[in-house]
Design a protein around this motif. Structure first.
Motif, short mmCIF file in Angstrom:
data_model
loop_
_atom_site.label_atom_id
_atom_site.label_comp_id
_atom_site.label_asym_id
_atom_site.label_seq_id
_atom_site.Cartn_x
_atom_site.Cartn_y
_atom_site.Cartn_z
N ALA A 166 0.88 -0.93 -0.07
CA ALA A 166 -0.08 -0.03 0.16
C ALA A 166 0.99 1.12 0.03
CB ALA A 166 -0.91 0.03 1.19
N VAL A 167 0.52 2.47 -0.54
CA VAL A 167 0.90 3.61 -0.26
C VAL A 167 0.04 4.59 0.50
CG1 VAL A 167 1.57 5.75 -1.50
CG2 VAL A 167 2.27 3.56 -2.44
N VAL A 168 0.65 5.04 1.71
CA VAL A 168 -0.13 5.89 2.44
C VAL A 168 -0.03 7.09 2.03
CG1 VAL A 168 -0.39 6.70 5.10
CG2 VAL A 168 0.10 4.39 4.60
N THR A 169 -0.86 8.25 2.03
CA THR A 169 -0.84 9.45 1.53
C THR A 169 -1.65 10.35 2.53
OG1 THR A 169 -2.74 9.44 0.06
CG2 THR A 169 -0.40 9.03 -0.68
N SER A 170 -1.09 11.65 2.63
CA SER A 170 -1.82 12.43 3.46
C SER A 170 -1.33 14.02 3.05
CB SER A 170 -1.39 12.36 4.87
OG SER A 170 -2.36 13.22 5.66
N LEU A 171 -1.87 15.03 3.57
CA LEU A 171 -1.53 16.63 3.40
C LEU A 171 -1.22 17.30 4.68
CD1 LEU A 171 -5.03 17.21 1.10
CD2 LEU A 171 -2.69 16.67 -0.04
N ASP A 172 -0.06 18.12 4.21
CA ASP A 172 0.24 18.85 5.46
C ASP A 172 -0.64 20.04 5.61
OD1 ASP A 172 1.40 20.63 3.47
OD2 ASP A 172 3.43 19.95 4.02
N VAL A 173 -0.26 20.93 6.73
CA VAL A 173 -1.16 22.17 6.57
C VAL A 173 -1.15 23.14 5.55
CG1 VAL A 173 -1.11 22.12 9.34
CG2 VAL A 173 0.99 23.38 7.83
N PRO A 208 1.23 17.50 -0.66
CA PRO A 208 1.17 16.05 -0.44
C PRO A 208 2.28 15.23 0.04
CG PRO A 208 1.31 16.46 -2.87
CD PRO A 208 1.53 17.73 -2.16
N TRP A 209 2.08 14.30 0.70
CA TRP A 209 3.18 13.31 1.45
C TRP A 209 2.92 12.07 1.17
CZ3 TRP A 209 7.83 15.10 2.67
CH2 TRP A 209 7.86 16.63 2.77
N GLY A 210 3.64 10.99 1.18
CA GLY A 210 3.22 9.58 1.04
C GLY A 210 4.59 8.54 1.03
N MET A 211 4.03 7.50 1.46
CA MET A 211 5.17 6.50 1.89
C MET A 211 4.76 5.12 1.46
SD MET A 211 5.69 6.41 5.77
CE MET A 211 6.84 5.09 5.95
N GLY A 222 -5.81 12.50 9.47
CA GLY A 222 -6.00 11.47 8.52
C GLY A 222 -5.20 11.04 7.67
N PHE A 223 -5.59 10.26 6.67
CA PHE A 223 -4.78 9.59 5.55
C PHE A 223 -5.61 9.11 4.88
CE2 PHE A 223 -4.26 6.53 9.10
CZ PHE A 223 -4.57 5.36 8.16
N SER A 260 9.20 10.04 9.78
CA SER A 260 8.80 10.24 8.35
C SER A 260 8.00 11.56 8.14
CB SER A 260 7.76 8.93 7.98
OG SER A 260 7.18 9.40 6.66
N PRO A 261 8.07 12.23 7.27
CA PRO A 261 7.36 13.62 6.99
C PRO A 261 6.10 13.13 6.89
CG PRO A 261 9.53 13.60 5.70
CD PRO A 261 9.27 12.09 6.34
N THR A 262 5.79 11.73 6.15
CA THR A 262 4.37 11.68 6.04
C THR A 262 3.69 11.24 7.38
OG1 THR A 262 4.95 10.34 3.86
CG2 THR A 262 2.88 9.58 4.97
N LEU A 263 4.30 10.79 8.18
CA LEU A 263 3.51 10.60 9.51
C LEU A 263 3.51 12.13 10.05
CD1 LEU A 263 2.64 9.00 12.02
CD2 LEU A 263 4.97 9.07 12.85
N GLY A 264 4.23 13.00 10.09
CA GLY A 264 4.02 14.18 10.40
C GLY A 264 2.90 15.02 9.72
N ALA A 265 2.67 14.74 8.62
CA ALA A 265 1.56 15.21 7.50
C ALA A 265 0.40 14.65 8.35
CB ALA A 265 1.58 15.04 6.14
#
Length: 198
Positions: A42-49, A53-56, A90-91, A79-84
């Motif tokens: 899987a690829v986990v994705t999210s958005l920061d403030v 976009p970030w993803g891993m 959410g993600f 991970s910056p993705t976790l930070g986002a």
């Protein structure tokens, strides 16, 4: 006057000997063990403030509960993705199909241009970018709690919605340090479920 008799001390048996100190256990390398447990990719994705976009890539995920529908993903704590994910709360979890090996590599490499080279969309009310061309299903998830364990963080989340797509390309699998495709043709019914005795 009775003669005093001499008695000898009882011989020590194996059970009477003092216990030997246990050897110091060797450091355990969990990677070979987990490599022998194939999983989906899987690829986990999210958005920061700033809505960036970030993803891993992630293979450490598991369902937790059906009511409420919830799951857990394990992400590297730095991970910056976790930070986002923490910032946004959410993600999106994109399950890759077997033609998306390049995308898996891209999102595990730390390439800063990974979203520039990947087709993605952000439908309302997505929790993160949906990799529509590379995934056979996507779940939007809201964070419930996080737990730091060693160098990783377990993120528990409630699934808000699931979008499924064509399974003509089969799910991408990873195990023994290599990729593989699902062995059954799409649409073949499963003969059983490992969860039936839970």
């Amino acid at each position: 006057m009775p003669r005093a008799t001499r008695t000898s001390a009882p011989r020590a048996t194996a059970g009477d000997r003092p216990a030997q100190p246990s050897p110091v256990p060797a450091e355990v390398d969990l990677r070979p063990f987990m490599a022998a447990f194939p999983t989906g990719v899987a690829v986990v994705t999210s958005l920061d403030v700033d809505r960036r976009p970030w993803g891993m890539t992630c293979t450490s995920l598991c369902s937790v509960s059906l009511d409420p529908p919830s799951l857990v993903v394990s992400l590297r704590s730095a991970s910056p993705t976790l930070g986002a994910i923490r910032e946004q709360g959410g993600f999106a979890l994109n399950l890759l199909h077997d033609r998306a090996q390049a995308t898996s590599h891209r999102f595990s490499s730390g390439d800063p241009k990974r979203f520039d080279d990947t087709e993605w969309e952000l439908p309302v009310p997505a929790r993160g970018p949906h990799l529509r061309a590379d995934s056979h299903a996507t779940a939007d998830c809201a964070v419930l709690s996080t737990t730091v364990i060693g160098d990783h963080t377990a993120v528990f989340a409630e699934v808000e919605r699931v979008i499924t797509r064509d399974l003509t390309p089969a799910p991408l699998l990873y195990g023994l340090r290599r990729y593989a495709r699902w062995p059954l043709p799409a649409g073949t019914p499963a003969t059983g479920s490992p969860d039936t005795r839970r």
